[in-house]
Design a protein around this motif. Structure first.
Motif, short mmCIF file in Angstrom:
data_model
loop_
_atom_site.label_atom_id
_atom_site.label_comp_id
_atom_site.label_asym_id
_atom_site.label_seq_id
_atom_site.Cartn_x
_atom_site.Cartn_y
_atom_site.Cartn_z
N ALA A 253 0.83 -1.21 0.00
CA ALA A 253 0.00 0.00 0.00
C ALA A 253 0.86 1.26 0.00
N VAL A 254 1.94 1.25 0.79
CA VAL A 254 2.83 2.42 0.81
C VAL A 254 3.51 2.60 -0.54
N ALA A 255 3.93 1.51 -1.17
CA ALA A 255 4.55 1.62 -2.49
C ALA A 255 3.55 2.15 -3.51
N THR A 256 2.30 1.80 -3.35
CA THR A 256 1.26 2.24 -4.29
C THR A 256 0.85 3.69 -4.04
N ASP A 257 0.55 4.02 -2.78
CA ASP A 257 -0.06 5.31 -2.45
C ASP A 257 0.90 6.33 -1.83
N GLY A 258 2.09 5.87 -1.43
CA GLY A 258 3.02 6.76 -0.76
C GLY A 258 2.64 6.95 0.70
N LYS A 259 3.55 7.57 1.46
CA LYS A 259 3.29 7.85 2.87
C LYS A 259 4.39 8.80 3.35
N GLY A 260 4.01 9.81 4.08
CA GLY A 260 4.99 10.77 4.57
C GLY A 260 5.76 11.39 3.42
N ASN A 261 7.07 11.31 3.48
CA ASN A 261 7.92 11.87 2.43
C ASN A 261 8.07 10.96 1.22
N MET A 262 7.58 9.73 1.32
CA MET A 262 7.71 8.80 0.19
C MET A 262 6.57 9.03 -0.80
N PRO A 263 6.91 9.30 -2.06
CA PRO A 263 5.85 9.52 -3.05
C PRO A 263 5.17 8.21 -3.44
N SER B 82 4.66 -1.54 -11.83
CA SER B 82 3.52 -2.43 -12.05
C SER B 82 3.08 -3.09 -10.74
N ARG B 83 1.83 -3.48 -10.70
CA ARG B 83 1.29 -4.12 -9.49
C ARG B 83 2.08 -5.36 -9.10
N PRO B 84 2.40 -6.28 -10.03
CA PRO B 84 3.20 -7.45 -9.63
C PRO B 84 4.57 -7.05 -9.07
N ASP B 85 5.18 -6.03 -9.65
CA ASP B 85 6.48 -5.60 -9.14
C ASP B 85 6.36 -4.95 -7.75
N ARG B 86 5.28 -4.21 -7.51
CA ARG B 86 5.07 -3.64 -6.17
C ARG B 86 4.91 -4.74 -5.13
N TRP B 87 4.19 -5.82 -5.51
CA TRP B 87 4.05 -6.94 -4.59
C TRP B 87 5.39 -7.63 -4.36
N ALA B 88 6.18 -7.75 -5.41
CA ALA B 88 7.51 -8.37 -5.26
C ALA B 88 8.37 -7.54 -4.33
N ILE B 89 8.33 -6.23 -4.48
CA ILE B 89 9.09 -5.33 -3.60
C ILE B 89 8.60 -5.48 -2.16
N ALA B 90 7.28 -5.47 -1.97
CA ALA B 90 6.72 -5.60 -0.62
C ALA B 90 7.14 -6.91 0.03
N ASN B 91 7.12 -8.00 -0.73
CA ASN B 91 7.54 -9.30 -0.19
C ASN B 91 9.02 -9.31 0.13
N TYR B 92 9.83 -8.64 -0.67
CA TYR B 92 11.26 -8.57 -0.39
C TYR B 92 11.52 -7.79 0.90
N VAL B 93 10.83 -6.66 1.07
CA VAL B 93 10.99 -5.88 2.30
C VAL B 93 10.57 -6.72 3.51
N ARG B 94 9.48 -7.44 3.38
CA ARG B 94 9.01 -8.30 4.48
C ARG B 94 10.03 -9.39 4.79
N ALA B 95 10.61 -10.00 3.77
CA ALA B 95 11.64 -11.02 4.00
C ALA B 95 12.84 -10.43 4.72
#
Length: 64
Positions: A8-18, A25-38
């Protein structure tokens, strides 16, 4: 944080992050989110759960 939060943060931004929803792309945002979680989960692995090879590597790095 749950993986959905990072997506959600990668999609919509938060604070100073745009928002990157239009740029990544949506699949790449999910891949990034899963990498951060790992990465988040890897910071709290008990030493007993590591393989002998992993423990040896940590010993080598500590002695350098």
């Amino acid at each position: 944080m749950p993986v959905e939060y990072f997506q959600a943060v990668a999609t919509d931004g938060k604070g100073n992050m745009p928002a990157y929803g239009a740029l990544i792309s949506r699949p790449d945002r999910w891949a990034i989110a899963n990498y951060v979680r790992a990465l988040q989960l890897s910071q709290h692995v008990p030493a007993a759960d590591l393989t002998d090879q992993d423990r040896e590597q940590l010993r080598k790095e500590d002695s350098e």
